[in-house]
Write a protein that holds these residues in place. Structure first.
Motif, PDB file in Angstrom:
ATOM      1  N   ALA A  75      35.990  21.259  15.219  1.00  0.00           N
ATOM      2  CA  ALA A  75      35.874  22.628  14.722  1.00  0.00           C
ATOM      3  C   ALA A  75      34.477  23.176  14.964  1.00  0.00           C
ATOM      4  CB  ALA A  75      36.529  22.930  13.346  1.00  0.00           C
ATOM      5  N   SER A  76      33.419  22.295  14.831  1.00  0.00           N
ATOM      6  CA  SER A  76      31.968  22.911  14.928  1.00  0.00           C
ATOM      7  C   SER A  76      31.832  22.842  16.678  1.00  0.00           C
ATOM      8  CB  SER A  76      31.163  22.088  14.063  1.00  0.00           C
ATOM      9  OG  SER A  76      31.148  20.817  14.498  1.00  0.00           O
ATOM     10  N   GLU A  77      32.254  21.908  17.193  1.00  0.00           N
ATOM     11  CA  GLU A  77      32.019  21.643  18.383  1.00  0.00           C
ATOM     12  C   GLU A  77      32.757  22.513  19.470  1.00  0.00           C
ATOM     13  OE1 GLU A  77      33.216  17.738  19.482  1.00  0.00           O
ATOM     14  OE2 GLU A  77      31.473  16.721  18.598  1.00  0.00           O
ATOM     15  N   ARG A  78      34.100  23.091  18.978  1.00  0.00           N
ATOM     16  CA  ARG A  78      34.640  24.436  19.491  1.00  0.00           C
ATOM     17  C   ARG A  78      34.000  25.657  19.654  1.00  0.00           C
ATOM     18  NH1 ARG A  78      40.165  23.765  17.156  1.00  0.00           N
ATOM     19  NH2 ARG A  78      39.301  22.438  16.001  1.00  0.00           N
ATOM     20  N   LEU A  79      33.235  25.726  18.192  1.00  0.00           N
ATOM     21  CA  LEU A  79      32.529  27.006  18.040  1.00  0.00           C
ATOM     22  C   LEU A  79      31.530  27.086  18.774  1.00  0.00           C
ATOM     23  CD1 LEU A  79      32.233  29.580  16.247  1.00  0.00           C
ATOM     24  CD2 LEU A  79      31.072  28.099  14.605  1.00  0.00           C
TER      25      LEU A  79
END
Length: 87
Positions: A75-79
């Motif tokens: 999720a943090s990489e997508r953000l």
């Protein structure tokens, strides 16, 4: 001159304060004592009631379950990718 005036003012304030304190009696009104005793008794009874009814709470009441570490990383990489595309 100013020093004498200041000294006279301080002595006057002390004198008036002593007169005010000397005239007051230290005995409280009996009706106030009875009312205070009733209030203290009421508060003691209320404390006894709540100590029997309530229970201590320990910890945090939450049903939130955290996702596994990989899901947070994804999720943090997508953000970060989304933010990078906006620039």
């Amino acid at each position: 001159m100013c020093r004498q005036l200041l000294t006279a003012l301080v002595v006057g304030v002390i004198f008036v304060g002593a007169l005010e304190m000397g005239g007051a009696e230290g005995k409280p009104d009996p009706t106030q004592l009875a009312a205070m005793a009733d209030a203290l008794k009421y508060l003691q009874e209320l404390d006894k009631y709540y100590s029997q009814v309530s229970r201590p709470r320990f910890g945090k009441r939450s049903e939130m379950v955290l996702p596994p570490g990989d899901a947070l990383m994804e999720a943090s990489e997508r953000l970060l990718e989304t933010l990078a595309r906006r620039r």
